[in-house]
Design an enzyme around this catalytic site. Structure first.
Site, PDB file in Angstrom:
ATOM      1  N   CYS A  52       0.829  -1.214   0.000  1.00 57.90           N
ATOM      2  CA  CYS A  52       0.000   0.000   0.000  1.00 57.90           C
ATOM      3  C   CYS A  52       0.860   1.259   0.000  1.00 57.90           C
ATOM      4  CB  CYS A  52      -0.907   0.022   1.226  1.00 57.90           C
ATOM      5  SG  CYS A  52      -1.784  -1.515   1.553  1.00 57.90           S
ATOM      6  N   ASP A  84      -2.530  -3.773   7.744  1.00 54.43           N
ATOM      7  CA  ASP A  84      -3.611  -4.640   8.202  1.00 54.43           C
ATOM      8  C   ASP A  84      -3.537  -6.022   7.570  1.00 54.43           C
ATOM      9  OD1 ASP A  84      -4.355  -2.422   9.553  1.00 54.43           O
ATOM     10  OD2 ASP A  84      -6.346  -2.245   8.687  1.00 54.43           O
ATOM     11  N   CYS A 125      -2.179   2.698   3.360  1.00 59.79           N
ATOM     12  CA  CYS A 125      -2.850   1.669   4.148  1.00 59.79           C
ATOM     13  C   CYS A 125      -3.958   2.286   5.008  1.00 59.79           C
ATOM     14  CB  CYS A 125      -1.838   0.903   4.999  1.00 59.79           C
ATOM     15  SG  CYS A 125      -2.407  -0.765   5.454  1.00 59.79           S
ATOM     16  N   ASP A 126      -4.838   1.450   5.504  1.00 59.61           N
ATOM     17  CA  ASP A 126      -6.130   1.862   6.050  1.00 59.61           C
ATOM     18  C   ASP A 126      -6.083   3.019   7.052  1.00 59.61           C
ATOM     19  OD1 ASP A 126      -6.933  -0.282   4.588  1.00 59.61           O
ATOM     20  OD2 ASP A 126      -7.891  -1.350   6.217  1.00 59.61           O
ATOM     21  N   LYS A 127      -5.165   2.984   8.017  1.00 58.43           N
ATOM     22  CA  LYS A 127      -5.190   3.984   9.088  1.00 58.43           C
ATOM     23  C   LYS A 127      -4.493   5.271   8.693  1.00 58.43           C
ATOM     24  CE  LYS A 127      -7.268   0.775  11.159  1.00 58.43           C
ATOM     25  NZ  LYS A 127      -7.052  -0.199  10.085  1.00 58.43           N
ATOM     26  N   CYS A 197      -5.477  -2.132  -1.126  1.00 55.94           N
ATOM     27  CA  CYS A 197      -6.388  -3.226  -1.445  1.00 55.94           C
ATOM     28  C   CYS A 197      -7.504  -2.758  -2.374  1.00 55.94           C
ATOM     29  CB  CYS A 197      -6.969  -3.810  -0.168  1.00 55.94           C
ATOM     30  SG  CYS A 197      -5.710  -4.538   0.911  1.00 55.94           S
ATOM     31  N   GLU A 448      -9.463  -6.512  13.747  1.00 57.44           N
ATOM     32  CA  GLU A 448     -10.408  -6.888  12.699  1.00 57.44           C
ATOM     33  C   GLU A 448     -10.511  -8.402  12.622  1.00 57.44           C
ATOM     34  OE1 GLU A 448      -9.747  -3.079   9.708  1.00 57.44           O
ATOM     35  OE2 GLU A 448      -8.960  -5.043   9.143  1.00 57.44           O
ATOM     36  N   SER A 474     -12.715  -5.963   8.811  1.00 59.39           N
ATOM     37  CA  SER A 474     -12.001  -5.406   7.666  1.00 59.39           C
ATOM     38  C   SER A 474     -13.000  -4.835   6.676  1.00 59.39           C
ATOM     39  CB  SER A 474     -11.187  -6.511   6.992  1.00 59.39           C
ATOM     40  OG  SER A 474     -10.792  -6.133   5.695  1.00 59.39           O
TER      41      SER A 474
END
Length: 565
Positions: A52, A84, A125-127, A197, A448, A474
């Site tokens: 990511c 993640d 990435c997600d955060k 993702c 998650e 997730s």
């Protein structure tokens, strides 16, 4: 009289007493001509630990070029990121949500300590997205977020595959539907490039949300990380942040309650991740905006689910980009009167003005459906309440035909115990799985449950088994699942009272999460409940556990940042 463009950084660069400071800056490339320029931070989440973020250094270079060309002086610094996908299913996942707070704190520290006049945040990435957004709301300086972009899908047997494909392949392997050779083939093909993702999972959800809120450039969130257009996007971001400095366009002028609503509405139409709820509550908290769980149901009641994107649908973010991207969807929403078109954005223009310059979705495309034939007439995320969740819980229904279940509970004290039961095929159709001690404080870290949910889907139980937890899911999770149950077990929430065989109801139509127990029995069981013991009381995770608050307020670690009048 307007403030000078370097009104923050001048305390570092101006006057005889700042000769030592300038000497330090000369050593990193500044000269006499640069000391009058605004100093702009470039906050990069570059890391070789995750695809990511592995390309963000290249994008940061382009941002710096854009800032130079516009007339500013950029300074790049890093912040940490937890992957993640790599942390999923084990102890490493405990660090994921806390990393959001750490990212916000790192940017806060660098922008404050260096007296930057503005900053550009880069993430994948997600955060990364919510961490940057929280810092923007907290600091209230000109700020722009640049998303690293989505990954391209892998291809196996003529079908697009991604990170969720390999998690679900594990479930298929466990129940004998595929052999190890097939599992290995999916593993080798599912992550073919750099980028986040590929479905409408948490990274793409939050990136789309930030664009709709106006803190990213129009069209930016849809561009894949591997496209040359992303390099141009990065350079444009550098020029745009300089313009924002000229305009005095600070974050809180953009991050209004209406802007948050634009982000929620756009993410709902796209079929976004449940993590959207947690992250926007936290960002609003940092910005001084009163955003509550009830706002999500209020908005969701009027927003249809339009985009046929994974995990509940067929397509990925790159497919959406190819037919017009997030701006095309926003134009549809604006035309229907669902967006606040007068909200100011980082370009200095309003949402409506920006969208007037963007193309509509391609004619004949099949990825985003019309308002006359949506995937679902209302949003695919619903906030539930009941005697199991007096503080609320979050249900996602995208791609589901079944949106409620009543059945006997099978209770697990942690994710690992549940995953082992799934592996041993101990979960049957009609069961309601309860996983507790996974909340922000009890986990700690609010892990998650993708490994569990993907294995259940792989075993064909995605809609015949309910699953609820005080942890998270997730963005890649699909199935009949409810997360963020509040209060969590560690705070004495009713989820601590559930025992094997108790009858639990999860219902979208009734917005209900309940157990067939009297208030008296629930209170007695909570009083007798003893949480599992762990050793997460020191270090980074220990600090997080000591400070973190309930999921219903975003699992934040700070006090409400009251917005000045």
């Amino acid at each position: 009289m307007s403030k000078p463009l370097n009104h923050r950084s001048h305390v570092v660069t101006q006057g005889p007493s700042r000769a030592p400071n300038r000497a330090m800056l000369r050593a990193v490339g500044m000269n006499d001509e640069d000391f009058d320029k605004p100093l702009i931070g470039v906050a990069s989440g570059w890391s070789q630990t995750t695809p990511c973020n592995a390309h963000l250094n290249t994008l940061a270079e382009q941002v710096c070029i854009g800032i130079y060309e516009a007339g500013g002086f950029p300074q790049t610094f890093g912040y940490p990121t937890a992957s993640d996908g790599i942390g999923m299913g084990h102890e490493g996942m405990r660090y994921s949500l806390p990393s959001r707070e750490l990212i916000a704190d790192c940017i806060d520290m660098m922008v404050g300590g260096s007296r930057f006049d503005a900053f550009v945040g880069l993430g994948g990435c997600d955060k990364n997205m919510p961490g940057n957004l929280m810092a923007m709301g907290r600091l209230d300086v000109p700020a722009l977020f640049l998303y690293g972009g989505t990954i391209s899908p892998g291809v196996h047997d003529g079908k697009d595959i991604d990170i969720v494909s390999i998690f679900e392949a594990v479930g298929k392997y466990q129940c004998g539907l595929i052999d190890e050779e097939e599992l290995n083939a999916v593993e080798n093909k599912s992550i073919p490039t750099h980028g986040s993702c590929g479905g409408m999972y948490t990274a793409n959800t939050m990136a789309s949300c930030l664009e709709a809120m106006g803190v990213s450039l129009p069209g930016s969130s849809s561009i894949p990380g591997t496209k040359s257009a992303k390099l141009l996007d990065a350079r444009a971001a550098g020029k745009a942040i300089y313009k924002a400095v000229e305009l005095g366009l600070t974050s809180r002028k953009i991050m209004t309650k209406e802007a948050f609503e634009n982000g929620i509405i756009t993410a709902f139409a796209l079929g976004g991740s449940t993590n959207l709820v947690l992250h926007l509550l936290a960002a609003a908290h940092e910005t001084g905006i009163k955003l509550e769980l009830s706002d999500f149901n209020r908005l969701g009641a009027k927003v249809p689910h339009l985009a046929d994107l994974k995990p509940g649908g067929k397509y990925v973010m790159e497919d959406l980009y190819n037919v017009g991207g997030v701006p095309g969807v926003m134009k549809m929403l604006l035309k229907e009167g669902l967006l606040h078109g007068d909200c100011l954005t980082i370009t200095g223009k309003t949402v409506a003005e920006n969208l007037a310059e963007q193309p509509s979705l391609a004619s004949g495309q099949r990825i985003v459906l019309g308002f006359d034939s949506p995937l679902k007439a209302t949003a695919p995320i619903k906030i539930l309440h009941g005697n199991l969740a007096p503080g609320g819980a979050v249900l996602k229904t995208s791609g589901l035909k079944v949106t409620e279940i009543t059945g006997p509970a099978k209770v697990f004290e942690c994710e690992e115990d549940c995953f082992e039961a799934v592996k041993q095929k101990q979960i049957q159709a009609g069961d309601v799985v309860v996983i507790r001690n996974e909340g922000p404080k009890g986990g700690p870290g609010m892990r998650e449950m993708l490994a569990v949910t993907a294995a259940l889907v792989g075993q064909g139980l995605g809609e015949s088994v309910g699953l609820l937890t005080d942890g998270r899911f997730s963005g890649g999770t699909h199935g009949l699942v409810v997360g963020h149950v509040a209060p969590e077990a560690a705070l004495g929430g009713p989820i601590a009272a559930v025992q094997d065989g108790d009858i639990v109801t999860m219902s979208e139509a009734k917005a209900e999460l309940s157990v067939e127990l009297s208030d008296k029995v629930i209170a007695e069981r909570i009083a007798a409940y003893v949480p599992i013991e762990d050793n997460y009381n020191s270090g980074f995770i220990g600090k997080y556990r000591a400070l973190v608050r309930s999921a219903e307020v975003g699992a934040v670690t700070s006090e409400f940042n009251q917005k000045p009048e």
